[in-house]
Scaffold this active site. Structure first.
Site, PDB file in Angstrom:
ATOM      1  N   GLY A  50      -8.423   5.069   7.406  1.00  0.00           N
ATOM      2  CA  GLY A  50      -9.187   4.926   8.631  1.00  0.00           C
ATOM      3  C   GLY A  50      -8.534   3.983   9.624  1.00  0.00           C
ATOM      4  N   ALA A  51      -7.826   2.960   9.096  1.00  0.00           N
ATOM      5  CA  ALA A  51      -7.255   1.948   9.982  1.00  0.00           C
ATOM      6  C   ALA A  51      -5.738   1.878   9.959  1.00  0.00           C
ATOM      7  CB  ALA A  51      -7.825   0.569   9.625  1.00  0.00           C
ATOM      8  N   SER A  52      -5.090   2.489   8.953  1.00  0.00           N
ATOM      9  CA  SER A  52      -3.626   2.448   8.898  1.00  0.00           C
ATOM     10  C   SER A  52      -3.093   3.727   8.284  1.00  0.00           C
ATOM     11  CB  SER A  52      -3.139   1.237   8.079  1.00  0.00           C
ATOM     12  OG  SER A  52      -3.462   1.406   6.702  1.00  0.00           O
ATOM     13  N   THR A  53      -1.797   3.930   8.445  1.00  0.00           N
ATOM     14  CA  THR A  53      -1.123   5.069   7.823  1.00  0.00           C
ATOM     15  C   THR A  53       0.216   4.606   7.290  1.00  0.00           C
ATOM     16  OG1 THR A  53      -0.405   7.364   8.135  1.00  0.00           O
ATOM     17  CG2 THR A  53      -0.037   5.860   9.982  1.00  0.00           C
ATOM     18  N   GLN A  54       0.637   5.184   6.153  1.00  0.00           N
ATOM     19  CA  GLN A  54       1.869   4.772   5.489  1.00  0.00           C
ATOM     20  C   GLN A  54       2.780   5.970   5.235  1.00  0.00           C
ATOM     21  OE1 GLN A  54      -0.896   2.071   5.548  1.00  0.00           O
ATOM     22  NE2 GLN A  54      -1.308   3.608   3.978  1.00  0.00           N
ATOM     23  N   GLU A  71       0.832  -1.203   0.000  1.00  0.00           N
ATOM     24  CA  GLU A  71       0.000   0.000   0.000  1.00  0.00           C
ATOM     25  C   GLU A  71       0.867   1.255   0.000  1.00  0.00           C
ATOM     26  OE1 GLU A  71      -3.855   1.834   2.441  1.00  0.00           O
ATOM     27  OE2 GLU A  71      -2.819   0.039   3.191  1.00  0.00           O
TER      28      GLU A  71
END
Length: 497
Positions: A203-207, A174
Site C-alpha cells: 500500500g505504501a511501498s514497492t520493491q 523487505e
C-alpha cells in the site's frame, strides 16, 4: 561302525567349512534385514513452528510456518501452516490510540495458539515486522510510532510463544527477504538453479529484487545485498520505493491533479459515472504528499470519473521522475537499476489487482492487456457496481487506477518491454505458502538456510542399494554352495563301455 564313519566323511554338512558357511549366511541374513528395517522404518514426524506478523500499511497478517524438527538446517523445507488476516487497518493507523493496535492482534494470536501444538508453544519464535506504513509514521511522528510499538509488544508478550521482538524493516530488507521467499519455496536456492526476480507491491511501498550478471554492486552499493546460501554466492540488486505503493501512489496522482486547489476534478483513472467528495486534509495527511498541499484550498473537492486509460496513464507518469540519472541507467527518480534478467514473480497487490481484472495471464500480448484494461476503465460505474455487489465500494472504485498504475510502473518505471513482460508471473502462493517477505525473514532469523551446501546423508540411496545387492549376491552364492551334497557326482559314477 566303519560304515557310519564313511558316511560322515562323505557328508559335507559335518565338515567345518559347512559350519562356517552357515554362520556367514545367518549373519548376512540378519544384517540384510537390519539394514532394510532401519532404512525404511516409518519415523514419527516431529515439527517445529515459527510465527511472523506482517504489519503492513493497510492491514496486518499473521503467518504460521512448520518444518520437520530433525531437518532444521538440512533437507526439510519450511511451509506455511496457517494464515490469519487481522481485522481492521494497519497498526500505523492507531497512532492516536496505540492500545487498540495491540488489541487488534488478539483474535489472530488466539488462532495461533490453536494451530501450534501446546507442547511447542514456549519454543516457537514469534516475530513482528512492520513495513512502509510504520516507516512513514516514524518519519512523521517518531513518538507516536514508539507508542504503537510499545502497545504491540505488550500484547505479544502475553502470548505463550517465544516473542523475539517487533521492529521496522528497511525497504532493502523487505525486498531481499521477498526474493529469498520466492526462490526458497521454488527450491531454486538448494538446487543452484537460475533465480527468480521478486516484484512486491504494497500500500505504501514497492520493491524490485533480482540477480543480474551485469551487476556487481560497484555502481550502486546501496542497492546491493550479498548472500551465501546452500554453497552458492548471490549478489542481489534490490530497491524499495517508499510512497510508491498503490495507496500512496493514488495520493500522488490526486495531489498532481489538485495542485491548483479546485472544487472539482475530472479523473481519468476512475470509471465514468463515479462521483465522490474528497477531503483535502485526508488526501494530504501523508508524508508522501503533505508538502504539496495547495494554499487556500477549500475543505473538499468533488472527484468525478472519466474512465480513460490513456489519459490515466499520462496522469500516472507524472508521479515518476525520468529526467535525472547520474548512473549508466536508471529506473525512475534517479535510482540505479541494471538490465532486467530472468523470470520474475509479482505478488501482493500485483496479484490481487491483476487477478480481479482477470489479467494475470502474461502470455497475452502486452498491447492486448492494455486494451482489456482500457475497456474496463471505460465501463460505466453503475455497471461495475452491478457486476461486483460484494466488493467494498472503496476498493472497487480504485481498480482502474491500480491496474493502470501497475502497467505503468512495470513498463515505464522498471523498463519491462512487450517481450520481457511475458517473463512476469503473477503469483499469490508457491506450493501452498504465500509469496512475500515473511518466510524469508523468519528463515534468516532462525538461520535455517545454511551458508554451505548441506552434508550428504550417511547412507545415501545408491549406497543403500549397493549394500543390499552385495548381500543378496553373497546369500545366493552361499545357498548354492549349501546345495553341494545334491550336486550330481558324474565323475564318480562308473562308466559303461
Amino acid at each position: 561302525m566303519s560304515a557310519q564313519r564313511e558316511m560322515k566323511e562323505k557328508n559335507p554338512w559335518h565338515m567345518p567349512v559347512t559350519i562356517i558357511i552357515t554362520v556367514i549366511g545367518v549373519i548376512a541374513i540378519v544384517a540384510l534385514v537390519t539394514v532394510a528395517v532401519l532404512q525404511n522404518r516409518p519415523l514419527p514426524q516431529k515439527y517445529k513452528y515459527g510465527i511472523v506478523l506482517d504489519a503492513g500499511s493497510s492491514h496486518t497478517a499473521l503467518y504460521i510456518y512448520e518444518w520437520p524438527a530433525e531437518k532444521d538446517n538440512n533437507t526439510g523445507r519450511a511451509e506455511q501452516k496457517h494464515s490469519c488476516k487481522v481485522k481492521g487497518p494497519g497498526i500505523s493507523s492507531y497512532a492516536s490510540a496505540p492500545l487498540k493496535a495491540g488489541e487488534s492482534l488478539r483474535a489472530c494470536m488466539q488462532e495461533a495458539e490453536q494451530w501450534v501444538p501446546e507442547r511447542r508453544h514456549r519454543e516457537t519464535p514469534l516475530y513482528l515486522g512492520a513495513t512502509a506504513g510504520m516507516r512513514l509514521l516514524n518519519m512523521e511522528n517518531s513518538t507516536a510510532s514508539d507508542g504503537v510499538f510499545r502497545a504491540v509488544e505488550g500484547a505479544l508478550q502475553k502470548a505463550p510463544f517465544s516473542f523475539q521482538g517487533a521492529r521496522i524493516l528497511s525497504g532493502q530488507e523487505e525486498g531481499a527477504f521477498g526474493w529469498v521467499t520466492v526462490n526458497y519455496l521454488d527450491d531454486r536456492l538448494k538446487q543452484g538453479l537460475e533465480t527468480t526476480g521478486a516484484l512486491d507491491l504494497g500500500g505504501a511501498s514497492t520493491q524490485i529484487s533480482f540477480i543480474s550478471d551485469k551487476f556487481d554492486g560497484s555502481e550502486s552499493q546501496s542497492n546491493s545485498v550479498a548472500f551465501r546460501l546452500y554453497g552458492n554466492d548471490y549478489n542481489l540488486y534490490t530497491h524499495s520505493f517508499l510512497c510508491y505503493g498503490k495507496d500512496q501512489a493514488l495520493r500522488l496522482t490526486l495531489a498532481h491533479q489538485t495542485q491548483s486547489g479546485p472544487n472539482l476534478i475530472s479523473d481519468p483513472c476512475f470509471n465514468p459515472g463515479y462521483s465522490s467528495t474528497k477531503n483535502y486534509s485526508a488526501i494530504y495527511d501523508s508524508p508522501c504528499v503533505s508538502n504539496r498541499k495547495p494554499q487556500g484550498a477549500p475543505l473538499s473537492f468533488i472527484q468525478e470519473g472519466k474512465g480513460n486509460f490513456l489519459q490515466c496513464q499520462e496522469v500516472v507518469k507524472n508521479v515518476f521522475n525520468f529526467t535525472h540519472c547520474k548512473y549508466s541507467q536508471c529506473s525512475f527518480n534517479g535510482v540505479f537499476q541494471p538490465l532486467l534478467q530472468g523470470p520474475f514473480g509479482a505478488f501482493s497487490a500485483y496479484y490481487f489487482v491483476m487477478n480481479f481484472l482477470n489479467l494475470t495471464d502474461t502470455t497475452i500480448p502486452l498491447e492486448t492487456v492494455k486494451q482489456k484494461l482500457a475497456s474496463y476503465c471505460a465501463t460505466p460505474w453503475s455497471q461495475i457496481m452491478q457486476q461486483h455487489p460484494d466488493v467494498k465500494v472503496k476498493y472497487l472504485a480504485e481498480y482502474c487506477f491500480s491496474g493502470t498504475y501497475i502497467l505503468t510502473l512495470l513498463t515505464e518505471g522498471y523498463n519491462f518491454t512487450s517481450e520481457s513482460y511475458s517473463d512476469i508471473k503473477f503469483i499469490k502462493k508457491i506450493k501452498g505458502s504465500d509469496a512475500g517477505w515473511t518466510l524469508g525473514y523468519m528463515l534468516n532469523l532462525t538461520n535455517m538456510i545454511p551458508a554451505e551446501a548441506p552434508d550428504s546423508p550417511p547412507l545415501p540411496h545408491a549406497g543403500y542399494v549397493s549394500i543390499v545387492t552385495i548381500m543378496a549376491i553373497l546369500l545366493l552364492i552361499l545357498f548354492i554352495i549349501s546345495l553341494r551334497p545334491l550336486w550330481p557326482r558324474c565323475s564318480k559314477q562308473p562308466q559303461i563301455v
